[in-house]
Design an enzyme around this catalytic site. Structure first.
Site, PDB file in Angstrom:
ATOM      1  CB  ILE A 166      -8.990  -6.994   6.655  1.00  0.00           C
ATOM      2  CG1 ILE A 166      -9.172  -5.871   5.630  1.00  0.00           C
ATOM      3  CG2 ILE A 166     -10.355  -7.454   7.164  1.00  0.00           C
ATOM      4  CD1 ILE A 166      -9.882  -4.632   6.149  1.00  0.00           C
TER       5      ILE A 166
ATOM      6  CD  GLU B  72       4.633  -1.909   8.671  1.00  0.00           C
ATOM      7  OE1 GLU B  72       4.049  -2.956   8.959  1.00  0.00           O
ATOM      8  OE2 GLU B  72       5.196  -1.732   7.582  1.00  0.00           O
TER       9      GLU B  72
ATOM     10  N   GLY C  75     -12.260  -7.323   2.619  1.00  0.00           N
ATOM     11  CA  GLY C  75     -10.965  -7.974   2.513  1.00  0.00           C
ATOM     12  C   GLY C  75     -10.807  -8.967   3.647  1.00  0.00           C
ATOM     13  CB  ALA C  76     -10.295 -12.099   4.334  1.00  0.00           C
TER      14      ALA C  76
ATOM     15  CB  CYS D  61      -0.894   0.026   1.235  1.00  0.00           C
ATOM     16  SG  CYS D  61      -2.131  -1.280   1.277  1.00  0.00           S
ATOM     17  CG  ASN D  62       2.010   2.805   3.249  1.00  0.00           C
ATOM     18  OD1 ASN D  62       1.119   3.564   2.871  1.00  0.00           O
ATOM     19  ND2 ASN D  62       1.972   2.199   4.416  1.00  0.00           N
TER      20      ASN D  62
END
Length: 419
Positions: free
Chosen positions: A192, A112, A187-188, A50-51
């Site tokens: 999520i 993270e 989402g899973a 995502c980043n």
């Protein structure tokens, strides 16, 4: 060895730019195969989250900007339009950057742990695509070891701070009593799953898990007393949700403006809080223009994430020291690779001398010569052959140089000769 990293991340580009260069997991093997067709690319690993989107390469000595050209062509983007968002690290800087990424020091949420798993996935994908060799393989394995050391020796991961935690924290600020709220999670995957567990631990009234694969959604829903649905069922349940948090790998939006408008009418304009963590985005940007919709993207979580990070910042200073030390160690290994061809040549030459001497000795034994004499001659011959050229070069060097002869000092070190 030429290590080069090309990338774009949350610090250099907004989400609408990052999503243009992101790689769909299903297409990543094709991307790696395409990249490896580049003549200057020896090894490659593509990391897409995502980043960030990053390409780690071991390149030929005559490399140019062909990897960047490939990136823009593969993603069908204008190179000039995205040039200002991209960064490049080479050599030791590329090594240190990967170590920082693996330890979570380059993440939106400092420290993270999810990025380490994402790096391992990228490593496995490159391995399966036969795009990984000795150099990048060793580099990534070293990075995994550094991340483990940082987690063990510092408090970088002690605070429960993550994108998932930040999203739930924001939901708690808007809905003071989650026990009266229903959340729809789209989402899973790992993110999520973290969101679901945070909401469950904070006493959410009801959880609905929507996913392309209902079986996977059901597994997650079962662990948090939730209810599983397919993506196609979202319109029928959206009006029930006070909170919507989405993080999928879909290349197209899952929630559009029309669907959300219909849900708002059924809710009689009761607000919905939405967080879109995905890149590319799962929720159309136009949804944020609707009244009674509070839409946040992954970039909007930054202010919330800033809270409770001081302890991680302190730990990050310790982590940087570990990374510096380990980067030096890897740089030493990289330099040592320059000696490998010379070592191989020396060994090959020694093996040739050995074979010749043994063959001669065997012939002498077959001729009936005394075994002790044969063995003595074998040792003398082999010693002379191995040391003849080094001795000659040392004498020549001493003849041509002044009193301070570096070759003699190097020979003492090479053969471990004490004064």
């Amino acid at each position: 060895m030429h290590l080069v990293t090309y990338g774009i991340n949350h610090t250099t580009a907004p989400v609408d730019v990052r999503e243009k260069l992101s790689f769909d997991a299903d297409k990543l093997p094709l991307a790696l195969a395409s990249l490896m067709l580049n003549e200057s690319v020896i090894e490659a690993v593509i990391v897409s989250t995502c980043n960030r989107t990053e390409i780690y390469c071991h390149l030929d000595e005559d490399y140019d900007n062909s990897v960047l050209l490939w990136l823009h062509n593969f993603q069908q983007q204008d190179a000039n339009a995205l040039k200002s968002y991209l960064y490049c690290y080479e050599g030791a800087d590329a090594v240190r950057h990967l170590f920082r990424v693996a330890c979570g020091l380059d993440s939106l949420v400092l420290g993270e742990p999810q990025i380490l798993g994402q790096l391992k996935t990228a490593y496995t994908q490159a391995l399966n695509a036969k795009a990984l060799g000795k150099s990048l393989g060793r580099l990534f394995q070293h990075a995994f070891g550094v991340a483990k050391q940082v987690r063990t020796d510092t408090a970088i991961g002690n605070s429960p701070v993550s994108v998932a935690f930040a999203a739930v924290s924001l939901a708690k600020q808007i809905f003071s009593n989650l026990a009266e709220s229903t959340a729809l999670l789209i989402g899973a995957g790992e993110t999520i799953e973290l969101v679901a567990r945070h909401l469950f631990d904070n006493g959410i009234k009801r959880l609905i898990i929507a996913n392309r694969t209902v079986e996977k959604a059901h597994l997650l829903a079962t662990s948090v007393n939730g209810y599983a649905i397919s993506l196609s069922e979202i319109p029928a349940h959206l009006a029930e949700a006070d909170i919507v948090i989405s993080s999928t790998a879909s290349q197209l939006p899952i929630l559009g403006k029309g669907t959300v408008e219909s849900a708002l009418k059924l809710r009689k304009r009761k607000p919905i809080f939405m967080v879109d963590i995905a890149v590319p985005r799962d929720i159309e940007a136009e949804v944020g223009q609707l009244e009674d919709i509070y839409l946040y993207t992954v970039d909007d979580l930054h202010d919330i994430i800033e809270e409770n990070l001081q302890s991680r910042r302190d730990a990050a200073k310790q982590a940087e020291e570990i990374i510096d030390t380990q980067a030096d160690h890897f740089a030493g290994w990289m330099r040592s690779q320059d000696a490998v061809p010379v070592i191989r040549a020396i060994r090959d030459q020694g093996q040739m001398f050995s074979t010749q001497a043994v063959d001669k000795a065997l012939r002498q034994l077959e001729q009936g010569m005394n075994a002790e004499m044969v063995m003595t001659e074998l040792a003398r011959t082999l010693t002379n052959k191995l040391l003849h050229e080094p001795s000659r070069q040392l004498r020549q060097s001493a003849f041509e140089s002044d009193e301070n002869n570096p070759m003699i000092d190097a020979a003492r070190r090479l053969f471990n000769i004490k004064d």
